[in-house]
Design an enzyme around this catalytic site. Structure first.
Site, mmCIF file in Angstrom:
data_model
loop_
_atom_site.group_PDB
_atom_site.id
_atom_site.type_symbol
_atom_site.label_atom_id
_atom_site.label_comp_id
_atom_site.label_asym_id
_atom_site.label_seq_id
_atom_site.Cartn_x
_atom_site.Cartn_y
_atom_site.Cartn_z
ATOM 1 N N THR A 301 0.845 -1.197 0.000
ATOM 2 C CA THR A 301 0.000 0.000 0.000
ATOM 3 C C THR A 301 0.877 1.241 0.000
ATOM 4 O OG1 THR A 301 -1.881 -1.055 1.100
ATOM 5 C CG2 THR A 301 -1.721 1.337 1.280
ATOM 6 N N PHE A 303 1.199 5.122 0.824
ATOM 7 C CA PHE A 303 0.627 6.147 1.696
ATOM 8 C C PHE A 303 1.158 7.511 1.265
ATOM 9 C CE2 PHE A 303 0.271 2.250 4.002
ATOM 10 C CZ PHE A 303 -0.855 2.374 4.789
#
Length: 400
Positions: A301, A303
């Site tokens: 992921t 960010f």
């Protein structure tokens, strides 16, 4: 329009191949044609400057979509060899893009016109900042905050994405750390929408590998579980594993992966489990029932670090922006041509439907460049000229 070298000329070229390399001869012919083209091209650019002067005097924009369509159609109509249409179309599209660049430079000093310079008001990076991250202690967002700002950073949490933006708005935090994209499930659209809504800026990014685990209260077993809590992304990213548990399992979306682990711990119910990062089992006193349950072992992921103000220095090499386009054919092609002709690498392009406008979209784009560079600013201004609405979302350094 006859675009081919006549047969007699080709025969002459072939007959001289014994004396000179044929490739060299062909290149010489191309050079002669280019020599004829150059003064015509420069004359065209001078005329473009005159057009810019006229547009300045009457307040007209650089881009005239209908005029460009008419020009392209007229050039296609001149062709006798229709097999060359694509080549001629691309040739004149490139020329018109260069012409718009010229006119945009001529008009860029005019007041009232949108320019990237008007959107730039970078501030210095804040020392010892207050950080807000999405989720609770142990969340992947906190892991990202620690990776970017350090373990000793001053951190607080927010229960929702918008709560993090409100923390910035109310001056309770200096930076927010939020998930923006997953390698398996794609963009987290709620965060993109909030970026556009609040008009805040991305000042950095960080990637975190995702290793989901299934966890329950002490002594529970997988066979006990009836309800599984996690953020919607955690559920989607573990869909393969969840199918192996059978159809009786009920998955319930919750605020975040870490918040789901906290809920399971607080409820202390053996039929409940959470999908969350391994660290949450230790934080909330849970047993790990299954490890590495995400669909891909390369699950990551990304960010972003968000601030009310932009921050740009010489190390920044990635630009994010959002824009709308006139609802006409060819508009997106014209904008993308600006990046290609400017030799800027387009990293990402996505669209989101506009509220209350059927089949019209907000486009989100990432591309390489530093807005302290005059060339990059000029290319961005060329893009802006062809858009309806343009918002700079940030200029920052690509993750290492």
């Amino acid at each position: 329009m006859d675009t081919k070298i006549d047969n007699q000329k080709l025969n002459e070229l072939n007959n001289t191949c014994s004396q000179k390399n044929r490739l060299d001869i062909l290149r010489e012919e191309i050079d002669k044609i280019d020599k004829e083209l150059l003064p015509l091209f420069l004359k065209r650019m001078d005329l473009c400057s005159s057009v810019a002067d006229y547009k300045r005097s009457v307040g007209k924009p650089v881009l005239d979509s209908e005029r460009e369509k008419q020009v392209l159609k007229s050039k296609m109509d001149l062709l006798t060899d229709k097999s060359r249409e694509n080549e001629v179309y691309e040739f004149f599209t490139a020329i018109m893009s260069i012409s718009r660049d010229r006119q945009t430079r001529e008009l860029s000093r005019d007041k009232g016109r949108k320019r990237i310079e008007d959107m730039l008001n970078p501030k210095p990076h804040i020392q010892n900042p207050r950080i807000v991250f999405y989720g609770v202690k142990g969340s992947y967002s906190e892991e990202a905050a620690i990776k970017y700002f350090g373990a000793e950073s001053n951190r607080t949490n927010a229960d929702s994405f918008e709560a993090a933006f409100l923390s910035l708005k109310n001056n309770k935090s200096d930076y927010a750390v939020l998930p923006i994209e997953n390698s398996n499930t794609g963009t987290i659209v709620d965060v993109m929408d909030l970026l556009e809504k609040y008009g805040y800026f991305i000042i950095g990014e960080v990637d975190i590998p995702i290793r989901h685990c299934l966890m329950g209260v002490k002594g529970s077993k997988v066979s006990d579980i009836k309800y599984i809590y996690s953020h919607e992304q955690g559920i989607m990213q573990s869909s393969g594993f969840l199918k192996t548990l059978g159809n009786d399992i009920i998955c319930r979306e919750y605020y975040s992966t870490a918040k789901s682990a906290e809920k399971v711990a607080n409820d202390n119910n053996p039929v409940q489990a959470a999908i969350a990062g391994k660290q949450n089992a230790e934080i909330y006193g849970l047993d790990i029932l299954a490890e590495d349950i995400n669909n891909s072992d390369k699950n990551t992921t990304r960010f972003i670090v968000v601030s009310v103000n932009s921050e740009i220095d010489v190390m920044c090499n990635k630009i994010s922006a959002a824009f709308t386009l006139p609802h006409e054919s060819g508009e997106l092609h014209r904008v993308l041509a600006c990046f290609a002709h400017g030799d800027l690498n387009l990293l990402k392009l996505e669209s989101r439907p506009l509220d209350n406008k059927n089949f019209e979209y907000m486009f989100f784009v990432d591309y390489t460049g530093n807005l302290l560079d005059e060339k990059v600013r000029q290319i961005t201004n060329n893009v802006i000229e062809g858009t309806g609405e343009f918002k700079l979302l940030g200029n920052y350094k690509i993750k290492e």
